[in-house]
Write an enzyme that holds these catalytic residues in place. Structure first.
Site, PDB file in Angstrom:
ATOM      1  NE  ARG A   1       0.891  10.918   9.993  1.00  0.00           N
ATOM      2  CZ  ARG A   1       0.316   9.898   9.349  1.00  0.00           C
ATOM      3  NH1 ARG A   1      -0.883   9.526   9.710  1.00  0.00           N
ATOM      4  NH2 ARG A   1       0.914   9.312   8.348  1.00  0.00           N
ATOM      5  N   PRO A   2       2.380  16.660  10.470  1.00  0.00           N
ATOM      6  CG  PRO A   2       4.433  17.237  11.387  1.00  0.00           C
ATOM      7  CD  PRO A   2       3.263  16.331  11.591  1.00  0.00           C
ATOM      8  CB  ILE A   3       3.005  18.322   5.024  1.00  0.00           C
ATOM      9  CG1 ILE A   3       2.147  19.580   5.001  1.00  0.00           C
ATOM     10  CG2 ILE A   3       2.119  17.103   5.086  1.00  0.00           C
ATOM     11  CD1 ILE A   3       1.349  19.705   3.702  1.00  0.00           C
ATOM     12  CG  ASP A   4       7.585  20.418   9.174  1.00  0.00           C
ATOM     13  OD1 ASP A   4       6.889  19.389   9.308  1.00  0.00           O
ATOM     14  OD2 ASP A   4       8.721  20.524   9.678  1.00  0.00           O
ATOM     15  CG  LEU A   5      10.431  17.550   7.476  1.00  0.00           C
ATOM     16  CD1 LEU A   5      10.743  16.132   7.941  1.00  0.00           C
ATOM     17  CD2 LEU A   5      11.639  18.467   7.668  1.00  0.00           C
TER      18      LEU A   5
ATOM     19  CE  LYS B   1      -1.554   1.839   3.979  1.00  0.00           C
ATOM     20  NZ  LYS B   1      -1.294   3.278   4.116  1.00  0.00           N
ATOM     21  CG  ASN B   2       2.479   2.620   3.492  1.00  0.00           C
ATOM     22  OD1 ASN B   2       1.313   2.964   3.267  1.00  0.00           O
ATOM     23  ND2 ASN B   2       2.920   2.340   4.690  1.00  0.00           N
TER      24      ASN B   2
ATOM     25  NE  ARG C   1       1.373  11.918   6.636  1.00  0.00           N
ATOM     26  CZ  ARG C   1       1.596  13.173   7.015  1.00  0.00           C
ATOM     27  NH1 ARG C   1       0.602  13.938   7.350  1.00  0.00           N
ATOM     28  NH2 ARG C   1       2.824  13.660   7.049  1.00  0.00           N
TER      29      ARG C   1
ATOM     30  CB  ILE D   1       8.015   7.049  14.234  1.00  0.00           C
ATOM     31  CG1 ILE D   1       9.472   6.626  13.985  1.00  0.00           C
ATOM     32  CG2 ILE D   1       7.424   7.746  13.000  1.00  0.00           C
ATOM     33  CD1 ILE D   1       9.654   5.575  12.949  1.00  0.00           C
TER      34      ILE D   1
ATOM     35  CB  CYS E   1      -3.867   6.939  10.557  1.00  0.00           C
ATOM     36  SG  CYS E   1      -4.068   5.540   9.526  1.00  0.00           S
TER      37      CYS E   1
ATOM     38  NE  ARG F   1      -6.536   4.683   4.487  1.00  0.00           N
ATOM     39  CZ  ARG F   1      -5.581   5.198   5.261  1.00  0.00           C
ATOM     40  NH1 ARG F   1      -5.804   5.466   6.520  1.00  0.00           N
ATOM     41  NH2 ARG F   1      -4.385   5.444   4.767  1.00  0.00           N
TER      42      ARG F   1
ATOM     43  CG  ASP G   1       3.339   1.672   9.332  1.00  0.00           C
ATOM     44  OD1 ASP G   1       3.545   1.788   8.118  1.00  0.00           O
ATOM     45  OD2 ASP G   1       3.152   2.632  10.086  1.00  0.00           O
TER      46      ASP G   1
HETATM   47  C1  EPZ Z   1       4.564   6.911   6.021  1.00  0.00           C
HETATM   48  O1  EPZ Z   1       3.817   8.006   6.513  1.00  0.00           O
HETATM   49  C2  EPZ Z   1       3.578   5.746   5.997  1.00  0.00           C
HETATM   50  N1  EPZ Z   1       2.459   6.104   5.128  1.00  0.00           N
HETATM   51  C3  EPZ Z   1       3.075   5.472   7.404  1.00  0.00           C
HETATM   52  O2  EPZ Z   1       2.269   4.304   7.329  1.00  0.00           O
HETATM   53  C4  EPZ Z   1       4.268   5.167   8.302  1.00  0.00           C
HETATM   54  O3  EPZ Z   1       3.804   5.004   9.631  1.00  0.00           O
HETATM   55  C5  EPZ Z   1       5.264   6.334   8.247  1.00  0.00           C
HETATM   56  O4  EPZ Z   1       5.656   6.576   6.887  1.00  0.00           O
HETATM   57  C6  EPZ Z   1       6.520   6.057   9.055  1.00  0.00           C
HETATM   58  O5  EPZ Z   1       7.140   4.898   8.572  1.00  0.00           O
HETATM   59  C7  EPZ Z   1       2.635   6.019   3.804  1.00  0.00           C
HETATM   60  O6  EPZ Z   1       3.702   5.678   3.327  1.00  0.00           O
HETATM   61  C8  EPZ Z   1       1.442   6.361   2.962  1.00  0.00           C
HETATM   62  P1  EPZ Z   1       6.804  10.205   7.862  1.00  0.00           P
HETATM   63  P2  EPZ Z   1       4.473   9.483   6.446  1.00  0.00           P
HETATM   64  O7  EPZ Z   1       6.784  11.436   7.038  1.00  0.00           O
HETATM   65  O8  EPZ Z   1       5.288   9.594   5.211  1.00  0.00           O
HETATM   66  C9  EPZ Z   1       7.259  13.609  11.097  1.00  0.00           C
HETATM   67  C10 EPZ Z   1       0.348   3.011   7.580  1.00  0.00           C
HETATM   68  O9  EPZ Z   1      -0.083   2.521   8.645  1.00  0.00           O
HETATM   69  N2  EPZ Z   1       7.131  14.546   9.965  1.00  0.00           N
HETATM   70  O10 EPZ Z   1       7.899   9.210   7.654  1.00  0.00           O
HETATM   71  O11 EPZ Z   1       3.393  10.466   6.666  1.00  0.00           O
HETATM   72  C11 EPZ Z   1       5.959  12.844  11.364  1.00  0.00           C
HETATM   73  O12 EPZ Z   1       5.090  13.585  12.183  1.00  0.00           O
HETATM   74  C12 EPZ Z   1       0.861   4.429   7.592  1.00  0.00           C
HETATM   75  O13 EPZ Z   1       0.459   2.420   6.509  1.00  0.00           O
HETATM   76  C13 EPZ Z   1       7.367  15.893  10.153  1.00  0.00           C
HETATM   77  O14 EPZ Z   1       7.676  16.329  11.263  1.00  0.00           O
HETATM   78  O15 EPZ Z   1       5.423   9.452   7.708  1.00  0.00           O
HETATM   79  C14 EPZ Z   1       6.461  11.587  12.037  1.00  0.00           C
HETATM   80  O16 EPZ Z   1       6.657  11.835  13.420  1.00  0.00           O
HETATM   81  C15 EPZ Z   1       0.568   5.145   8.907  1.00  0.00           C
HETATM   82  N3  EPZ Z   1       7.249  16.760   9.116  1.00  0.00           N
HETATM   83  C16 EPZ Z   1       7.828  11.351  11.381  1.00  0.00           C
HETATM   84  O17 EPZ Z   1       8.212  12.597  10.777  1.00  0.00           O
HETATM   85  C17 EPZ Z   1       6.929  16.311   7.852  1.00  0.00           C
HETATM   86  O18 EPZ Z   1       6.867  17.141   6.924  1.00  0.00           O
HETATM   87  C18 EPZ Z   1       7.806  10.298  10.297  1.00  0.00           C
HETATM   88  O19 EPZ Z   1       6.747  10.623   9.412  1.00  0.00           O
HETATM   89  C19 EPZ Z   1       6.681  14.937   7.660  1.00  0.00           C
HETATM   90  C20 EPZ Z   1       6.799  14.067   8.720  1.00  0.00           C
END
Ligand code: EPZ
Length: 429
Positions: free
Chosen positions: A122-126, A23-24, A93, A331, A117, A401, A309
């Site tokens: 769930r920020p997107i600042d990066l 899925k991811n 997301r 995380i 979820c 999902r 996950d």
């Molecule tokens: C991906 O989410 C996966 N989703 C998530 O799986 C998974 O839990 C996560 O990676 C971590 O492995 C998909 O791939 C669709 P991150 P993502 O950006 O990309 C912080 C599932 O169950 N962060 O790696 O959103 C964030 O808050 C889902 O299948 C920022 O601070 O995760 C988190 O603490 C749930 N700023 C950490 O980084 C940002 O701009 C890792 O998040 C982005 C993230």
């Protein structure tokens, strides 16, 4: 109509199930595919609601999509840049990958802020930092992200990710493949899904090196063409079924096919630490019936560490082990909404600060529970299979999902499980 999963638990299971495409990975591959100027064929696409939502979105954008079993043919030649339909896009997301794909293809994109979820913020600042470093202007207007580049388009650059982010790494990679010149992404995430997306993009004509390491180097190209790509197996789905197999296997045990051991090394090591014996082959794993499970301590980390996950799906197995264990998610610290539900089923489990404390073995009793998110739902299904009596899991849309044919797969292993419509007024949201 809201759905629920009803399980008559306490039954031992045996047999073989096959894992579907990740899925991811596929939630990024589909947005990547519309960047091509000719058709892209994806093989091994799971039949899950996130894929249905993505299909609707790209068809609204003008793509033609044909599905034959787990093969998806995408013809992106008719794709026009349009603001995303807020309703659909807010449903999960990973819709945010359209930001990178569309700003690369059209120099602009409008995307509703992601839903998905509830694992805490769930920020997107990066993601935004990466797009701005590439020369895009990013505005957040009332819940929608507007990206626009000047006439000079996206320019290659050097980006250091403040923390490791799967989504930001993939999104910046999607934009950078069409930027002019060279981009280096440092402190990149290393998940297998990132390699899968880079493989598709390179087969479409992109120039990406280092995917899967913490430094990804990209040389921008002017156009991307169609190709055929096979999605990697879903390591999280596989890990979920391995935990179920360890909890409930009997006789010949349970064989999980289409799984890449190297994508689950830290997880398998933990199962072995708990006394789970497995036969590991090229692309399948057989879990043998377990006599007594040993308790353990789990801390999640970015790949190749123990996956966040999988911390919820393994928790019901921990509840069957002897001793006091603990689990810490570095995380998503708030990814604990399954804990009170497991406690209601008789699990001796609680949240103390940023740790989940587990006292085993706990005898689980069937109950009515609610899935708060995708992997919490998977944990509650597992607990329902283990528990004596009947368990009803509500809000199962979360589970559907990410777990293709979960009812059929578990039924084939001998589980007594069914998906039903909720009666009028039965569901208290
Ligand atoms: C991906 O989410 C996966 N989703 C998530 O799986 C998974 O839990 C996560 O990676 C971590 O492995 C998909 O791939 C669709 P991150 P993502 O950006 O990309 C912080 C599932 O169950 N962060 O790696 O959103 C964030 O808050 C889902 O299948 C920022 O601070 O995760 C988190 O603490 C749930 N700023 C950490 O980084 C940002 O701009 C890792 O998040 C982005 C993230």
């Amino acid at each position: 109509m809201k759905k629920k999963i009803v399980i008559d638990g306490g039954k031992k299971l045996s047999g073989t199930i096959a894992i579907n495409g990740a899925k991811n990975s596929v939630v990024a591959l589909i947005p990547a595919a519309i960047m091509a100027n000719s058709p892209v064929t994806l093989e091994g696409v799971p039949d899950i609601s996130d894929v249905e939502s993505l299909t609707k979105i790209i068809e609204l954008m003008g793509a033609k999509v044909e599905r034959q079993g787990d093969t998806m043919m995408i013809d992106p030649t008719g794709v026009k840049s349009v603001p995303m339909p807020y309703g659909i896009i807010n449903s999960f997301r990973a819709s945010y990958y359209f930001m990178g794909a569309l700003v690369a293809k059209f120099g602009e994109s409008v995307v509703g802020l992601p839903g998905g979820c509830n694992l805490g913020p769930r920020p997107i600042d990066l993601h935004v930092k990466g797009f701005e470093a590439l020369g895009a202007q990013v505005d957040n207007n009332f819940g929608a992200m507007y990206l626009k580049t000047g006439e000079q388009g996206l320019q290659g650059t050097h980006i250091f990710m403040d923390n490791v982010s799967v989504g930001a790494t993939i999104n910046v990679m999607l934009a950078a493949v069409r930027a002019k010149g060279r981009t280096v992404i440092e402190n990149a995430a290393r998940e297998p899904e990132i390699i899968d997306v880079a493989t598709l993009l390179n087969n479409m004509g992109a120039k990406i090196r280092g995917a899967g390491t913490d430094e990804i180097r990209i040389t921008g190209v002017d156009e991307l063409h169609g190709t055929r790509h096979s999605v990697i197996p879903d390591r999280i789905e596989a890990g979920t079924y391995l935990a179920m197999a360890a909890a409930l296997g009997e006789g010949e045990g349970i064989t999980v096919e289409n799984v890449l051991y190297e994508h689950l090394e830290s997880y398998i090591a933990k199962l072995q630490e708990m006394g789970v014996e497995m036969t590991i082959r090229e692309d399948s794993i057989t879990v043998h019936p377990v006599k007594d499970l040993k308790m353990t301590k789990i801390v999640t980390y970015p790949y190749p560490g123990f996956a966040t996950d999988l911390q919820q799906p393994i928790t019901p197995l921990l509840l069957m082990a002897n001793g006091v264990g603990e689990l810490r998610d570095t995380i998503y610290e708030k990814r604990v909404n399954h804990v009170p539900e497991l406690a209601r089923m008789g699990g001796n489990i609680s949240v103390e600060g940023n740790r989940v404390i587990i006292q085993g073995p706990s005898k689980l009793q069937g109950a009515s529970v609610k899935a708060s998110d995708l992997r919490a739902g998977a944990a509650l299904v597992t607990a329902g299979l283990i528990a004596e009596g009947t368990t009803t899991v509500y809000d199962v849309e979360h589970v559907l999902r990410g777990y293709d044919k979960i009812i059929e797969k578990l039924t084939s292993l001998g589980a007594n499980i069914r998906l039903e419509d909720c009666e009028e007024g039965e569901y208290i949201g």
